[in-house]
Design a protein around this motif. Structure first.
Motif, mmCIF file in Angstrom:
data_model
loop_
_atom_site.group_PDB
_atom_site.id
_atom_site.type_symbol
_atom_site.label_atom_id
_atom_site.label_comp_id
_atom_site.label_asym_id
_atom_site.label_seq_id
_atom_site.Cartn_x
_atom_site.Cartn_y
_atom_site.Cartn_z
ATOM 1 N N GLY A 82 -8.002 -2.144 -3.946
ATOM 2 C CA GLY A 82 -6.753 -2.181 -4.697
ATOM 3 C C GLY A 82 -6.863 -1.481 -6.033
ATOM 4 O O GLY A 82 -6.001 -0.678 -6.414
ATOM 5 N N ALA A 83 -7.941 -1.762 -6.756
ATOM 6 C CA ALA A 83 -8.138 -1.139 -8.069
ATOM 7 C C ALA A 83 -8.372 0.363 -7.934
ATOM 8 O O ALA A 83 -7.853 1.166 -8.714
ATOM 9 N N VAL A 84 -9.149 0.751 -6.926
ATOM 10 C CA VAL A 84 -9.470 2.167 -6.721
ATOM 11 C C VAL A 84 -8.206 2.958 -6.376
ATOM 12 O O VAL A 84 -7.936 4.021 -6.953
ATOM 13 N N PHE A 85 -7.415 2.466 -5.441
ATOM 14 C CA PHE A 85 -6.215 3.185 -5.030
ATOM 15 C C PHE A 85 -5.191 3.256 -6.167
ATOM 16 O O PHE A 85 -4.505 4.268 -6.341
ATOM 17 N N GLU A 86 -5.074 2.192 -6.947
ATOM 18 C CA GLU A 86 -4.170 2.231 -8.093
ATOM 19 C C GLU A 86 -4.624 3.289 -9.093
ATOM 20 O O GLU A 86 -3.801 4.043 -9.646
ATOM 21 N N SER B 282 -3.683 10.846 -10.902
ATOM 22 C CA SER B 282 -3.730 11.926 -9.908
ATOM 23 C C SER B 282 -3.645 13.315 -10.536
ATOM 24 O O SER B 282 -4.135 14.293 -9.954
ATOM 25 N N GLN B 283 -3.038 13.423 -11.724
ATOM 26 C CA GLN B 283 -2.905 14.719 -12.390
ATOM 27 C C GLN B 283 -4.067 15.018 -13.330
ATOM 28 O O GLN B 283 -4.173 16.132 -13.851
ATOM 29 N N ASP B 284 -4.910 14.040 -13.536
ATOM 30 C CA ASP B 284 -5.955 14.176 -14.553
ATOM 31 C C ASP B 284 -7.358 14.395 -13.989
ATOM 32 O O ASP B 284 -8.236 14.918 -14.688
ATOM 33 N N ASP C 161 -5.129 3.392 5.034
ATOM 34 C CA ASP C 161 -6.041 3.906 4.004
ATOM 35 C C ASP C 161 -6.295 5.402 4.209
ATOM 36 O O ASP C 161 -6.305 6.186 3.249
ATOM 37 N N ILE C 162 -6.505 5.786 5.457
ATOM 38 C CA ILE C 162 -6.733 7.199 5.763
ATOM 39 C C ILE C 162 -5.522 8.026 5.351
ATOM 40 O O ILE C 162 -5.656 9.103 4.757
ATOM 41 N N SER D 84 -8.817 -4.154 -12.146
ATOM 42 C CA SER D 84 -7.918 -2.998 -12.206
ATOM 43 C C SER D 84 -7.663 -2.581 -13.648
ATOM 44 O O SER D 84 -7.666 -1.390 -13.980
ATOM 45 N N ARG D 85 -7.453 -3.561 -14.506
ATOM 46 C CA ARG D 85 -7.182 -3.253 -15.911
ATOM 47 C C ARG D 85 -8.334 -2.504 -16.551
ATOM 48 O O ARG D 85 -8.139 -1.499 -17.240
#
Length: 457
Positions: A148-152, A158-160, A176-177, A110-111
């Motif tokens: 987990g990493a993808v959703f984070e 989300s704005q970029d 998930d859906i 994730s990092r």
């Protein structure tokens, strides 16, 4: 009239018969500028002898050439295909990613994923016009193995970025859906058949079990959502069922699909390649069936890979995909990042070390895009590929795909597979244009930002 196997060759304007039932047209095509006109056969001599068509074309020829030059060499990357993991929970026999990588590869933490997106944000902020939002497509292998990493990452940025995810659909649940649809994420599924007996022939897990029932369950949860698609990889094992696949997807209310011929980049995938003539015949039947279903229900199922060819003829700059032009979009409209941060011109090249152009954590992106591996793809000209350099439709096809060409022939300065399939798609597209049926095959509003540069009746 006998149909030619290929569009004719030569210099300057080229002629091609286009027959639609009892109507007979002559296609007038300029390969260099992608200009074309359809002239009724009985009016052909009068039309050309009057010279109004040719005079108007020659007045616009320079502008058409500049438009194609911009499309081919003037665009900047605005998207990234991002592999957050090397691994996949399936072992599809035609996959272009090496088996060992899919089985034993690693996840990006994730990092590191957040760090990579921060680097990409900075790059695009400097390279793109103000207000243009770049796209990140989480790709595979199977990105949801690193969910987990993808959703984070999606929530943090989300704005970029505009986000998309290409998945085999086996790991999604209702939560998930909800996460993806509430954020308007573009979702792509992979499904190769309308029944499990067809769909599971080549798409199986590592234990050899088919997974189509779970994929269909996931697709069902998206009924009513308009921002998803289904990719069907067409092989000799399922090519005869393309029309049935269209009917199934239409019944499932899928808005967009792709009937993609199998990429022959790796030796393991080439054993599944159908003959051009066979796949083309079934493919055109599927397109016919999509039109019949539209007439019956009023609801479109867009076959995106064909729609892109059709738009590439009608309005070249409006095309959405960049596989059907030379150079393709690899390295110049988008690039790919692997789970280790390595950068490639396209996901198709991941696994071919020769085409690694740098690492996002160590190298400047702008410099990586100018390395020899990237330039070999960005500077790939169809004019240097034989016999494509003599083909009238070379800018409607683009001799895809450079990764496939390299895998098959050891050089990306050659053509890939399925030449005849592309010829037949273009011929089919011209028939639709002559019959005024094009809108049935294209997205609603496809022409919103287009304008007419040449009109003659």
């Amino acid at each position: 009239m006998h149909q030619l196997n290929y569009f004719n060759s030569g210099n300057g304007l080229q002629l091609q018969p286009i027959d639609i039932g009892h109507k007979k047209y002559i296609g007038v095509i300029s390969p260099d500028t992608a200009f074309w006109a359809l002239v009724r056969k009985e009016q052909f001599v009068r039309t050309l002898s009057g010279s109004s068509l040719l005079h108007k074309y020659y007045r616009k020829m320079k502008a058409f050439g500049e438009e194609m030059e911009t499309l081919r060499f003037g665009l900047k990357p605005s998207a990234v295909y991002f592999n957050p993991t090397d691994r996949c929970n399936l072992n599809c026999s035609y996959c272009y990613i090496p088996r060992s990588l899919r089985k034993n590869g690693k996840h990006m933490s994730s990092r590191r994923l957040l760090e990579a997106l921060k680097i990409l944000k900075t790059y695009f902020k400097c390279s793109l016009p103000k207000g243009q939002i770049p796209q990140i497509v989480f790709h595979g292998a199977e990105p949801l193995l690193n969910k987990g990493a993808v959703f984070e990452a999606i929530d943090r940025f989300s704005q970029d970025f505009r986000f998309g995810i290409q998945t085999n659909g086996t790991l999604l649940d209702s939560q998930d859906i909800e996460f993806l649809t509430s954020r308007r994420i573009s979702i792509g599924f992979s499904l190769d058949g309308y029944i499990s007996r067809v769909a599971d022939r080549l798409r199986r897990n590592w234990g050899g079990r088919g997974v189509s029932e779970k994929v269909i369950e996931s697709i069902n949860m998206l009924r009513g959502y308009d921002n998803y698609s289904v990719i069907c990889t067409v092989t000799k094992e399922n090519m005869a069922s393309q029309a049935k696949m269209i009917e199934f997807l239409h019944r499932m209310e899928v808005p967009t699909c792709m009937l993609n011929p199998v990429r022959c980049t790796l030796i393991s995938s080439r054993k599944h390649k159908p003959l051009d003539s066979d796949i083309a015949r079934h493919y055109l039947q599927a397109l016919d069936h999509s039109y019949q279903l539209y007439q019956k229900t009023g609801r479109k199922l867009i076959v995106a890979n064909f729609a892109n060819i059709l738009i590439g003829i009608i309005a070249p700059l409006a095309r959405r995909l960049m596989c059907d032009i030379s150079p393709c979009g690899g390295g110049r409209c988008f690039f790919a990042v692997s789970s280790s941060g390595d950068m490639f011109p396209c996901s198709e090249f991941i696994g071919i070390k020769k085409f690694k152009g740098g690492n996002i954590f160590r190298d400047n992106i702008r410099n990586a895009l100018e390395t020899a591996p990237f330039k070999s793809v960005k500077e790939r000209r169809i004019e240097n590929i034989d016999p494509c350099s003599h083909c009238a439709i070379r800018h409607f096809c683009g001799a895809p795909c450079p990764a496939e060409a390299y895998g098959m022939n050891g050089s990306n300065e050659t053509r890939g597979a399925f030449c005849e399939l592309y010829v037949e798609q273009v011929r089919y597209a011209f028939r639709l244009i002559a019959d005024n049926k094009t809108d049935a095959y294209l997205w609603n509003g496809w022409d919103k930002d287009t304008f007419t540069t040449f009109k003659m009746r």
